[in-house]
Design a protein around this motif. Structure first.
Motif, PDB file in Angstrom:
ATOM      1  N   GLN A 164      34.827  16.520 -24.285  1.00 16.47           N
ATOM      2  CA  GLN A 164      33.902  15.887 -25.220  1.00 16.47           C
ATOM      3  C   GLN A 164      33.455  14.509 -24.746  1.00 16.47           C
ATOM      4  OE1 GLN A 164      35.828  15.813 -29.050  1.00 16.47           O
ATOM      5  NE2 GLN A 164      35.755  18.014 -29.305  1.00 16.47           N
ATOM      6  N   GLU A 165      33.513  14.234 -23.444  1.00 16.22           N
ATOM      7  CA  GLU A 165      33.237  12.881 -22.978  1.00 16.22           C
ATOM      8  C   GLU A 165      31.827  12.687 -22.436  1.00 16.22           C
ATOM      9  OE1 GLU A 165      36.456  11.860 -20.362  1.00 16.22           O
ATOM     10  OE2 GLU A 165      37.624  11.054 -22.024  1.00 16.22           O
ATOM     11  N   GLN A 166      31.080  13.757 -22.221  1.00 16.18           N
ATOM     12  CA  GLN A 166      29.705  13.574 -21.780  1.00 16.18           C
ATOM     13  C   GLN A 166      28.913  12.858 -22.867  1.00 16.18           C
ATOM     14  OE1 GLN A 166      29.678  17.833 -20.454  1.00 16.18           O
ATOM     15  NE2 GLN A 166      28.085  17.096 -19.094  1.00 16.18           N
ATOM     16  N   GLY A 167      28.250  11.805 -22.482  1.00 14.70           N
ATOM     17  CA  GLY A 167      27.513  11.003 -23.432  1.00 14.70           C
ATOM     18  C   GLY A 167      28.323   9.870 -24.024  1.00 14.70           C
ATOM     19  N   VAL A 168      29.619   9.813 -23.701  1.00 14.88           N
ATOM     20  CA  VAL A 168      30.491   8.757 -24.217  1.00 14.88           C
ATOM     21  C   VAL A 168      30.368   7.513 -23.341  1.00 14.88           C
ATOM     22  CG1 VAL A 168      32.902   8.079 -24.570  1.00 14.88           C
ATOM     23  CG2 VAL A 168      32.122  10.350 -25.257  1.00 14.88           C
ATOM     24  N   ILE A 224      23.912   9.174 -37.211  1.00 18.42           N
ATOM     25  CA  ILE A 224      23.897  10.102 -36.078  1.00 18.42           C
ATOM     26  C   ILE A 224      25.084   9.849 -35.159  1.00 18.42           C
ATOM     27  CG2 ILE A 224      22.658  10.678 -33.958  1.00 18.42           C
ATOM     28  CD1 ILE A 224      20.060  10.358 -35.569  1.00 18.42           C
ATOM     29  N   GLU A 225      25.339   8.582 -34.838  1.00 27.12           N
ATOM     30  CA  GLU A 225      26.455   8.254 -33.945  1.00 27.12           C
ATOM     31  C   GLU A 225      27.790   8.656 -34.554  1.00 27.12           C
ATOM     32  OE1 GLU A 225      25.974   4.121 -33.132  1.00 27.12           O
ATOM     33  OE2 GLU A 225      24.275   4.406 -31.786  1.00 27.12           O
ATOM     34  N   LEU A 226      27.921   8.545 -35.864  1.00 28.52           N
ATOM     35  CA  LEU A 226      29.150   8.973 -36.528  1.00 28.52           C
ATOM     36  C   LEU A 226      29.304  10.485 -36.468  1.00 28.52           C
ATOM     37  CD1 LEU A 226      31.634   8.412 -38.333  1.00 28.52           C
ATOM     38  CD2 LEU A 226      30.093   8.532 -40.310  1.00 28.52           C
ATOM     39  N   LEU A 227      28.237  11.216 -36.757  1.00 28.57           N
ATOM     40  CA  LEU A 227      28.313  12.678 -36.785  1.00 28.57           C
ATOM     41  C   LEU A 227      28.542  13.288 -35.398  1.00 28.57           C
ATOM     42  CD1 LEU A 227      25.561  13.578 -39.422  1.00 28.57           C
ATOM     43  CD2 LEU A 227      28.058  13.558 -39.707  1.00 28.57           C
ATOM     44  N   VAL A 228      28.185  12.554 -34.343  1.00 32.98           N
ATOM     45  CA  VAL A 228      28.469  13.029 -32.987  1.00 32.98           C
ATOM     46  C   VAL A 228      29.962  13.299 -32.828  1.00 32.98           C
ATOM     47  CG1 VAL A 228      28.602  12.268 -30.576  1.00 32.98           C
ATOM     48  CG2 VAL A 228      26.468  12.025 -31.834  1.00 32.98           C
ATOM     49  N   SER A 259      17.986  -2.084 -41.526  1.00 32.60           N
ATOM     50  CA  SER A 259      16.796  -1.304 -41.260  1.00 32.60           C
ATOM     51  C   SER A 259      17.064   0.186 -41.439  1.00 32.60           C
ATOM     52  CB  SER A 259      16.299  -1.555 -39.830  1.00 32.60           C
ATOM     53  OG  SER A 259      17.160  -0.960 -38.890  1.00 32.60           O
ATOM     54  N   VAL A 260      16.017   0.916 -41.784  1.00 32.33           N
ATOM     55  CA  VAL A 260      16.136   2.371 -41.942  1.00 32.33           C
ATOM     56  C   VAL A 260      16.554   3.007 -40.624  1.00 32.33           C
ATOM     57  CG1 VAL A 260      14.866   4.482 -42.441  1.00 32.33           C
ATOM     58  CG2 VAL A 260      14.459   2.433 -43.819  1.00 32.33           C
ATOM     59  N   LEU A 261      15.978   2.526 -39.526  1.00 24.56           N
ATOM     60  CA  LEU A 261      16.321   3.075 -38.213  1.00 24.56           C
ATOM     61  C   LEU A 261      17.785   2.821 -37.892  1.00 24.56           C
ATOM     62  CD1 LEU A 261      15.564   4.388 -35.542  1.00 24.56           C
ATOM     63  CD2 LEU A 261      14.813   2.142 -34.716  1.00 24.56           C
ATOM     64  N   GLY A 262      18.258   1.609 -38.177  1.00 24.31           N
ATOM     65  CA  GLY A 262      19.653   1.294 -37.909  1.00 24.31           C
ATOM     66  C   GLY A 262      20.602   2.173 -38.686  1.00 24.31           C
ATOM     67  N   LEU A 264      19.265  17.200 -31.273  1.00 23.34           N
ATOM     68  CA  LEU A 264      19.509  15.979 -30.515  1.00 23.34           C
ATOM     69  C   LEU A 264      20.253  16.255 -29.207  1.00 23.34           C
ATOM     70  CD1 LEU A 264      18.880  12.958 -30.833  1.00 23.34           C
ATOM     71  CD2 LEU A 264      21.180  12.667 -31.755  1.00 23.34           C
ATOM     72  N   PRO A 265      21.355  17.054 -29.223  1.00 26.72           N
ATOM     73  CA  PRO A 265      22.004  17.391 -27.950  1.00 26.72           C
ATOM     74  C   PRO A 265      21.060  18.078 -26.977  1.00 26.72           C
ATOM     75  CG  PRO A 265      23.436  17.946 -29.777  1.00 26.72           C
ATOM     76  CD  PRO A 265      22.116  17.579 -30.376  1.00 26.72           C
ATOM     77  N   ALA A 266      20.204  18.958 -27.483  1.00 28.13           N
ATOM     78  CA  ALA A 266      19.251  19.644 -26.608  1.00 28.13           C
ATOM     79  C   ALA A 266      18.283  18.655 -25.972  1.00 28.13           C
ATOM     80  CB  ALA A 266      18.487  20.704 -27.394  1.00 28.13           C
ATOM     81  N   MET A 267      17.881  17.647 -26.742  1.00 33.61           N
ATOM     82  CA  MET A 267      17.006  16.622 -26.191  1.00 33.61           C
ATOM     83  C   MET A 267      17.708  15.862 -25.067  1.00 33.61           C
ATOM     84  SD  MET A 267      15.356  15.187 -29.746  1.00 33.61           S
ATOM     85  CE  MET A 267      14.655  13.721 -28.988  1.00 33.61           C
ATOM     86  N   GLY A 268      19.015  15.575 -25.262  1.00 35.35           N
ATOM     87  CA  GLY A 268      19.770  14.865 -24.234  1.00 35.35           C
ATOM     88  C   GLY A 268      19.912  15.678 -22.961  1.00 35.35           C
ATOM     89  N   VAL A 269      20.241  16.952 -23.124  1.00 27.74           N
ATOM     90  CA  VAL A 269      20.360  17.825 -21.957  1.00 27.74           C
ATOM     91  C   VAL A 269      19.015  17.951 -21.245  1.00 27.74           C
ATOM     92  CG1 VAL A 269      20.805  20.193 -21.210  1.00 27.74           C
ATOM     93  CG2 VAL A 269      22.308  19.114 -22.890  1.00 27.74           C
ATOM     94  N   GLY A 270      17.955  18.079 -22.039  1.00 24.59           N
ATOM     95  CA  GLY A 270      16.624  18.173 -21.445  1.00 24.59           C
ATOM     96  C   GLY A 270      16.255  16.926 -20.666  1.00 24.59           C
ATOM     97  N   PHE A 271      16.616  15.762 -21.210  1.00 29.25           N
ATOM     98  CA  PHE A 271      16.331  14.507 -20.511  1.00 29.25           C
ATOM     99  C   PHE A 271      17.065  14.449 -19.180  1.00 29.25           C
ATOM    100  CE2 PHE A 271      17.888  10.244 -19.497  1.00 29.25           C
ATOM    101  CZ  PHE A 271      16.692   9.609 -19.228  1.00 29.25           C
ATOM    102  N   LEU A 272      18.363  14.794 -19.180  1.00 28.27           N
ATOM    103  CA  LEU A 272      19.133  14.749 -17.941  1.00 28.27           C
ATOM    104  C   LEU A 272      18.538  15.689 -16.900  1.00 28.27           C
ATOM    105  CD1 LEU A 272      22.798  14.669 -19.307  1.00 28.27           C
ATOM    106  CD2 LEU A 272      21.520  12.785 -18.291  1.00 28.27           C
TER     107      LEU A 272
END
Length: 278
Positions: free
Chosen positions: A127-131, A12-16, A3-6, A66-74
């Motif tokens: 670098q472990e936040q989000g891991v 994205i997960e690789l570039l993190v 899938s395109v989403l996959g 994307l990181p900003a979205m994660g921080v905003g969510f938390l």
């Protein structure tokens, strides 16, 4: 993965893990996809603002979106507001690295951290936040596993893998399910789980579950980590009461987090199926 989403999420997960970026060919090789398709996906992600290309024909890297979205969510979920003061106090008391992980389905993820060591030898991965936490080799993972039955613990471990597939795994990581179960039994007896030269060589940690209102559903785990030469068994025993008290404080404060409230409400109808301590 078709899938395109996959494909997008795989990139994205690789570039993190590669903040400086990667070439199209490197990305294609890592996720085992044709370079032409990876290039099209990257261009769409760039159009949406999730990746950037430093220059023509250059590497692709994540933007801050994307990181900003994660921080905003938390922040909006109330997790950091509830947890950070408790983590900061425990860090100041222990002089070591403090981490909070939260449960999300069958995964445990580090979401907040406080560093108490200001000089000299210290453990500070940065670098472990989000891991996603590896359950069998980490103190936090074993603290969570020790809060459930052996059968449930083994089911989670078999789903993730007994051994951590990463460089730097410590020599004392459990390499048999029998040894892991012995360590979980020890954690229940002590009141906290330990990992010495297990998750990473040279590092030692101790952790306890964080329960809603101190005795309810397990929401996550709180840990203290530092150099193994300093985090001895004797020092862990001294730190244990403060760590346990901080976990209780977090559990009491969890009602102030929209995220934790939602997690608790989601399992209330099935409270009879809540994980039980073996």
């Amino acid at each position: 993965m078709s899938s395109v989403l996959g494909k997008s999420l795989a990139i994205i997960e690789l570039l993190v893990n590669h903040p400086a970026g990667l070439t199209v060919s490197a990305i294609a090789s890592e996720i085992d996809q044709p370079a032409s398709g990876v290039h099209r996906t990257l261009q769409e992600l760039a159009r949406l603002g999730y990746v950037r290309q430093a220059q023509a024909q250059g590497d692709y890297a994540l933007t801050i979106k994307l990181p900003a979205m994660g921080v905003g969510f938390l922040g909006r979920a109330g997790i950091t507001d509830v947890a950070q003061p408790v983590l900061d106090e425990l860090a100041a008391h222990s002089g070591e690295l403090i981490r909070l992980s939260v449960i999300d389905g069958d995964r445990l993820t580090w979401v907040a951290v406080a560093q108490g060591a200001t000089r000299g030898l210290r453990y500070d991965p940065g670098q472990e936040q989000g891991v996603v936490v590896h359950l069998a080799s980490s103190a936090g993972g074993k603290a969570w596993l020790s809060s459930m039955s052996d059968e449930e613990a083994l089911s989670l471990v078999s789903g993730q893998g007994l051994l951590r597939q990463a460089e730097g795994t410590g020599p004392n990581a459990p390499r048999s399910l029998t040894l892991l179960l012995e360590q979980l039994a020890e954690a229940r007896a002590l009141g906290y789980a330990t990992a010495v030269d297990s998750y990473i060589a040279g590092m030692a940690a101790m952790a306890v579950p964080v329960r809603y209102h101190g005795h309810g559903q397990v929401l996550g785990c709180l840990s203290i980590a530092g150099p193994a030469v300093r985090m001895t068994a004797e020092r862990m025993a001294v730190l244990a009461p403060k760590l346990q008290a901080a976990a209780v404080e977090l559990g009491e404060a969890a009602s102030g987090s929209q995220y934790f409230q939602a997690v608790v409400k989601a399992v209330e109808p099935a409270s009879g199926m809540e994980r039980k301590t073996a």
